[in-house]
Design a protein around this motif. Structure first.
Motif, PDB file in Angstrom:
ATOM      1  N   ALA A 382       0.872  -1.244   0.125  1.00 38.11           N
ATOM      2  CA  ALA A 382      -0.208  -0.029  -0.105  1.00 38.11           C
ATOM      3  C   ALA A 382       0.878   1.375  -0.027  1.00 38.11           C
ATOM      4  CB  ALA A 382      -0.849   0.014   1.182  1.00 38.11           C
ATOM      5  N   ASP A 383       0.384   2.276  -0.355  1.00 42.53           N
ATOM      6  CA  ASP A 383       0.972   3.651  -0.482  1.00 42.53           C
ATOM      7  C   ASP A 383       0.906   4.316   0.874  1.00 42.53           C
ATOM      8  OD1 ASP A 383       2.210   5.947  -1.254  1.00 42.53           O
ATOM      9  OD2 ASP A 383       0.382   6.840  -1.982  1.00 42.53           O
ATOM     10  N   ALA A 384       1.326   3.611   2.024  1.00 45.66           N
ATOM     11  CA  ALA A 384       1.208   4.024   3.338  1.00 45.66           C
ATOM     12  C   ALA A 384       2.432   3.461   4.062  1.00 45.66           C
ATOM     13  CB  ALA A 384      -0.029   3.302   3.968  1.00 45.66           C
ATOM     14  N   VAL A 385       2.449   4.233   5.318  1.00 44.39           N
ATOM     15  CA  VAL A 385       3.428   3.764   6.347  1.00 44.39           C
ATOM     16  C   VAL A 385       2.798   3.338   7.706  1.00 44.39           C
ATOM     17  CG1 VAL A 385       5.139   5.354   5.675  1.00 44.39           C
ATOM     18  CG2 VAL A 385       3.384   6.046   7.230  1.00 44.39           C
ATOM     19  N   GLN A 386       3.470   2.446   8.459  1.00 43.44           N
ATOM     20  CA  GLN A 386       2.870   1.874   9.334  1.00 43.44           C
ATOM     21  C   GLN A 386       3.629   2.334  10.719  1.00 43.44           C
ATOM     22  OE1 GLN A 386       2.620  -2.745  10.847  1.00 43.44           O
ATOM     23  NE2 GLN A 386       1.278  -2.376   9.023  1.00 43.44           N
ATOM     24  N   GLY A 387       2.835   2.423  11.961  1.00 45.61           N
ATOM     25  CA  GLY A 387       3.494   2.412  13.238  1.00 45.61           C
ATOM     26  C   GLY A 387       3.217   1.584  14.242  1.00 45.61           C
ATOM     27  N   ARG A 388       3.822   0.898  14.978  1.00 49.61           N
ATOM     28  CA  ARG A 388       3.520  -0.044  15.877  1.00 49.61           C
ATOM     29  C   ARG A 388       4.083   0.354  17.432  1.00 49.61           C
ATOM     30  NH1 ARG A 388       6.248  -5.125  12.667  1.00 49.61           N
ATOM     31  NH2 ARG A 388       5.026  -4.968  10.876  1.00 49.61           N
ATOM     32  N   ILE A 389       3.108   0.313  18.228  1.00 49.61           N
ATOM     33  CA  ILE A 389       3.267   0.619  19.776  1.00 49.61           C
ATOM     34  C   ILE A 389       3.226  -0.774  20.304  1.00 49.61           C
ATOM     35  CG2 ILE A 389       2.552   1.685  21.761  1.00 49.61           C
ATOM     36  CD1 ILE A 389       1.411   3.960  19.869  1.00 49.61           C
ATOM     37  N   VAL A 390       4.012  -1.145  21.347  1.00 48.02           N
ATOM     38  CA  VAL A 390       4.472  -2.616  21.665  1.00 48.02           C
ATOM     39  C   VAL A 390       4.488  -2.286  23.135  1.00 48.02           C
ATOM     40  CG1 VAL A 390       5.108  -3.593  19.603  1.00 48.02           C
ATOM     41  CG2 VAL A 390       6.896  -2.697  21.312  1.00 48.02           C
ATOM     42  N   ALA A 391       4.188  -3.655  23.932  1.00 47.41           N
ATOM     43  CA  ALA A 391       4.164  -3.536  25.435  1.00 47.41           C
ATOM     44  C   ALA A 391       4.788  -5.154  25.739  1.00 47.41           C
ATOM     45  CB  ALA A 391       2.982  -3.261  26.136  1.00 47.41           C
ATOM     46  N   TYR A 392       5.808  -5.461  26.170  1.00 39.96           N
ATOM     47  CA  TYR A 392       6.219  -6.746  26.690  1.00 39.96           C
ATOM     48  C   TYR A 392       6.443  -6.609  28.155  1.00 39.96           C
ATOM     49  CZ  TYR A 392       7.629  -6.419  21.708  1.00 39.96           C
ATOM     50  OH  TYR A 392       7.540  -6.253  20.349  1.00 39.96           O
ATOM     51  N   GLY A 393       5.532  -7.278  28.906  1.00 37.07           N
ATOM     52  CA  GLY A 393       5.973  -7.321  30.423  1.00 37.07           C
ATOM     53  C   GLY A 393       4.723  -8.023  31.086  1.00 37.07           C
ATOM     54  N   ASN A 394       4.652  -7.550  32.520  1.00 34.50           N
ATOM     55  CA  ASN A 394       3.660  -8.089  33.382  1.00 34.50           C
ATOM     56  C   ASN A 394       3.923  -7.567  34.848  1.00 34.50           C
ATOM     57  OD1 ASN A 394       1.737  -9.839  34.326  1.00 34.50           O
ATOM     58  ND2 ASN A 394       2.565 -11.471  33.238  1.00 34.50           N
ATOM     59  N   LEU A 395       2.790  -7.489  35.576  1.00 32.16           N
ATOM     60  CA  LEU A 395       2.639  -7.187  36.876  1.00 32.16           C
ATOM     61  C   LEU A 395       3.207  -8.013  38.100  1.00 32.16           C
ATOM     62  CD1 LEU A 395       1.693  -4.463  38.798  1.00 32.16           C
ATOM     63  CD2 LEU A 395      -0.451  -5.712  38.839  1.00 32.16           C
ATOM     64  N   ALA A 396       3.844  -7.631  38.939  1.00 37.03           N
ATOM     65  CA  ALA A 396       4.429  -8.383  40.096  1.00 37.03           C
ATOM     66  C   ALA A 396       4.353  -7.920  41.223  1.00 37.03           C
ATOM     67  CB  ALA A 396       5.922  -8.970  39.669  1.00 37.03           C
ATOM     68  N   CYS A 397       4.061  -8.877  42.408  1.00 37.15           N
ATOM     69  CA  CYS A 397       4.091  -8.157  43.778  1.00 37.15           C
ATOM     70  C   CYS A 397       5.183  -9.186  44.710  1.00 37.15           C
ATOM     71  CB  CYS A 397       2.605  -8.538  44.161  1.00 37.15           C
ATOM     72  SG  CYS A 397       2.424  -8.021  46.118  1.00 37.15           S
ATOM     73  N   SER A 398       5.944  -8.421  45.302  1.00 37.79           N
ATOM     74  CA  SER A 398       6.758  -9.055  46.013  1.00 37.79           C
ATOM     75  C   SER A 398       6.377  -9.490  47.413  1.00 37.79           C
ATOM     76  CB  SER A 398       8.198  -8.069  46.244  1.00 37.79           C
ATOM     77  OG  SER A 398       7.909  -7.121  46.891  1.00 37.79           O
ATOM     78  N   ALA A 399       5.224  -8.952  47.807  1.00 37.98           N
ATOM     79  CA  ALA A 399       4.705  -9.355  49.105  1.00 37.98           C
ATOM     80  C   ALA A 399       3.375  -9.330  48.958  1.00 37.98           C
ATOM     81  CB  ALA A 399       5.202  -8.560  50.094  1.00 37.98           C
ATOM     82  N   PRO A 400       2.523 -10.308  48.353  1.00 32.99           N
ATOM     83  CA  PRO A 400       1.122 -10.219  48.173  1.00 32.99           C
ATOM     84  C   PRO A 400       0.483  -9.999  49.655  1.00 32.99           C
ATOM     85  CG  PRO A 400       2.001 -11.881  46.891  1.00 32.99           C
ATOM     86  CD  PRO A 400       3.020 -11.533  47.859  1.00 32.99           C
ATOM     87  N   GLY A 401       1.019 -10.756  50.688  1.00 30.90           N
ATOM     88  CA  GLY A 401       0.346 -10.542  52.018  1.00 30.90           C
ATOM     89  C   GLY A 401       0.169  -9.266  52.748  1.00 30.90           C
ATOM     90  N   TYR A 402       0.910  -8.109  52.123  1.00 28.07           N
ATOM     91  CA  TYR A 402       0.905  -6.977  52.683  1.00 28.07           C
ATOM     92  C   TYR A 402      -0.073  -6.003  52.054  1.00 28.07           C
ATOM     93  CZ  TYR A 402       5.331  -7.908  55.134  1.00 28.07           C
ATOM     94  OH  TYR A 402       6.500  -8.408  55.718  1.00 28.07           O
ATOM     95  N   ASN A 403      -0.980  -6.890  50.991  1.00 26.72           N
ATOM     96  CA  ASN A 403      -2.189  -6.266  50.394  1.00 26.72           C
ATOM     97  C   ASN A 403      -3.580  -6.952  50.552  1.00 26.72           C
ATOM     98  OD1 ASN A 403      -0.229  -4.105  48.448  1.00 26.72           O
ATOM     99  ND2 ASN A 403       0.868  -6.365  48.701  1.00 26.72           N
ATOM    100  N   CYS A 404      -4.373  -6.093  50.223  1.00 24.79           N
ATOM    101  CA  CYS A 404      -5.710  -6.700  50.723  1.00 24.79           C
ATOM    102  C   CYS A 404      -6.808  -6.342  49.736  1.00 24.79           C
ATOM    103  CB  CYS A 404      -6.213  -5.954  51.931  1.00 24.79           C
ATOM    104  SG  CYS A 404      -7.994  -6.789  52.684  1.00 24.79           S
ATOM    105  N   ARG A 405      -7.543  -7.305  49.236  1.00 23.95           N
ATOM    106  CA  ARG A 405      -8.808  -7.075  48.275  1.00 23.95           C
ATOM    107  C   ARG A 405     -10.068  -7.006  49.176  1.00 23.95           C
ATOM    108  NH1 ARG A 405     -13.326  -9.151  46.183  1.00 23.95           N
ATOM    109  NH2 ARG A 405     -13.489  -9.236  43.806  1.00 23.95           N
ATOM    110  N   ILE A 406     -10.757  -5.776  49.242  1.00 23.40           N
ATOM    111  CA  ILE A 406     -11.711  -5.355  50.205  1.00 23.40           C
ATOM    112  C   ILE A 406     -13.208  -5.500  49.224  1.00 23.40           C
ATOM    113  CG2 ILE A 406     -12.934  -3.669  51.744  1.00 23.40           C
ATOM    114  CD1 ILE A 406     -10.119  -2.393  51.812  1.00 23.40           C
ATOM    115  N   ASP A 407     -14.138  -6.360  49.737  1.00 26.10           N
ATOM    116  CA  ASP A 407     -15.271  -6.395  48.894  1.00 26.10           C
ATOM    117  C   ASP A 407     -16.295  -5.460  49.696  1.00 26.10           C
ATOM    118  OD1 ASP A 407     -17.972  -6.949  48.110  1.00 26.10           O
ATOM    119  OD2 ASP A 407     -17.625  -9.141  48.090  1.00 26.10           O
TER     120      ASP A 407
END
Length: 412
Positions: A382-407
């Protein structure tokens, strides 16, 4: 779809003032903005070590202590990366027509790049609160018609015109996505409805989950994965860890608020804070949905502060410092800041010790692809250009017990 001269003509009109379009991006995703970040997540996986029990050779009787001696208990999450992409095309005609401040409100490259960046940042922000499955919402009604009503109207923030959707009977943590797709042509944010051309396929049945095509089971492991609503059971491996051996220290603390015991959301937060303090946590941040935040501010006017401002570490690339107005509340463990994020599920609040969390990635999360030295690629057919935005990663927690899910659904 490639951006053409026709689709961008509204930014190519006659001469206008030199003002630029304003983009929200991180401003509207405060939890994403505030998370500590590591952009050097190389290798195959990242080991997140954790000690969940100290040595057991302790007793008031020496002989007993010696007999029962055993080492501390260790484990480690083997964090792996997930991928996310936002790709856009610009015709060469549109590209040349928008060059220079006098020709357009903004360069079409700038406009399309920022729009693509917004798309992927919204995707990441949603995922930070998810379980990795990628579900956007649940169908409430309307199967077999052109318009579906979401079971929770607040989930409408996850949809926009042009989205290509698939459905499933599961939330993405098991099963598979169904084959039919549907492209949205209209979104009613007040009514919580989405519309496609013709009728939605039978796969889009009431009570089914909705996904962006390609996202099923492929998103990062967010708060709901690290701090699940239900305590993990034996054999339920998470990044290689059996969290059932100590569900609080390895999968976070869970607190369910009730009107009888807590009366209001702010009292529920105080009581959850006490529970977390007992477990060793010193939380500093609470994240909740804007509607829950509004209920809290109305109920706790005399026990909260509304004018404190917090600032994150610099945005990716170190070019901007982002700040947010927050509510503050005194808990048994000290003062915490409370932020509202539209992607936090309604009826849930997360009480976090922010220094135990990190968003690990390869380069910025996200960033513009430029590994070959060019940010724009010529399209072969095509008579066009393309741009790519990428993300490679993940979320981590080093001490889950110091955090709380509140319903806090009892106060919804």
């Amino acid at each position: 779809m490639t951006a053409t001269l026709t689709t961008v003509e509204r930014v190519l009109k006659e001469l206008y003032s030199p003002s630029r379009l304003e983009y929200l991006l991180y401003k509207s995703n405060p939890f994403l903005g505030l998370l500590p970040k590591n952009t050097s997540f190389g290798g195959n996986s990242l080991r997140i070590p954790i000690m969940y029990a100290s040595t057991s050779g302790r007793s008031s009787a020496f002989a007993t202590a010696q007999t029962n001696r055993a080492g501390a208990r260790y484990s480690g999450f083997n964090l792996t990366r997930v991928e996310d992409y936002s790709i856009f095309s610009i015709s060469n005609h549109a590209l040349k027509a928008s060059r220079g401040d006098k020709a357009a409100f903004v360069s079409v490259v700038e406009s399309e790049t920022r729009a693509a960046m917004n798309s992927i940042e919204q995707s990441i922000s949603r995922s930070l609160f998810g379980n990795g499955g990628g579900a956007l919402g649940v169908i409430g009604s309307g199967q077999g018609t052109p318009t579906l009503t979401l079971a929770d109207r607040q989930d409408i923030v996850n949809f926009q015109v042009g989205d290509v959707l698939v459905a499933s009977t599961t939330d993405g943590t098991s099963g598979a996505a169904l084959a039919p797709t549907a492209t949205l042509i209209a979104v009613d944010r007040s009514a919580g409805t989405i519309t496609t051309t013709g009728n939605f396929d039978a796969a889009f049945a009431d009570a089914n989950f909705l996904f962006h095509q390609g996202d099923f089971g492929a998103k990062l492991s967010g708060l709901e994965a690290w701090l699940p609503a239900t305590a993990p059971t034996a054999g339920d491996s998470f990044f290689g860890v059996d969290r059932s051996v100590d569900t609080s220290r390895l999968a976070g603390v869970r607190y369910t608020a009730t009107v009888a015991d807590d009366e209001t959301i702010d009292q529920a937060l105080v009581n959850a804070g006490a529970e977390l303090l007992i477990n060793g946590g010193t939380p500093d941040t609470i994240v909740m949905h804007p509607v829950d935040y509004a209920i809290l501010t109305n109920d706790a006017r005399d026990r909260t502060t509304f004018d404190k401002e917090i600032t994150n570490r610099t945005a990716p690339g170190g070019k901007a410092v982002l700040s947010y107005k927050v509510l503050t509340l005194m808990l048994p463990c000290g003062e915490v800041k409370i932020i509202a994020d539209k992607h936090c599920p309604r009826g849930v609040a997360y009480m976090l010790q922010l220094d135990t969390w990190k968003l690990h990635s390869l380069d910025g999360f996200p960033h513009m692809f430029d590994s070959d030295g060019s940010r724009m690629l010529r399209e072969e057919s095509a008579d066009a250009v393309q741009g790519r935005i990428v993300a490679y990663g993940n979320l981590a927690c080093s001490a889950p017990g110091y955090n709380c899910r509140i319903d806090i659904s009892a106060f919804a």
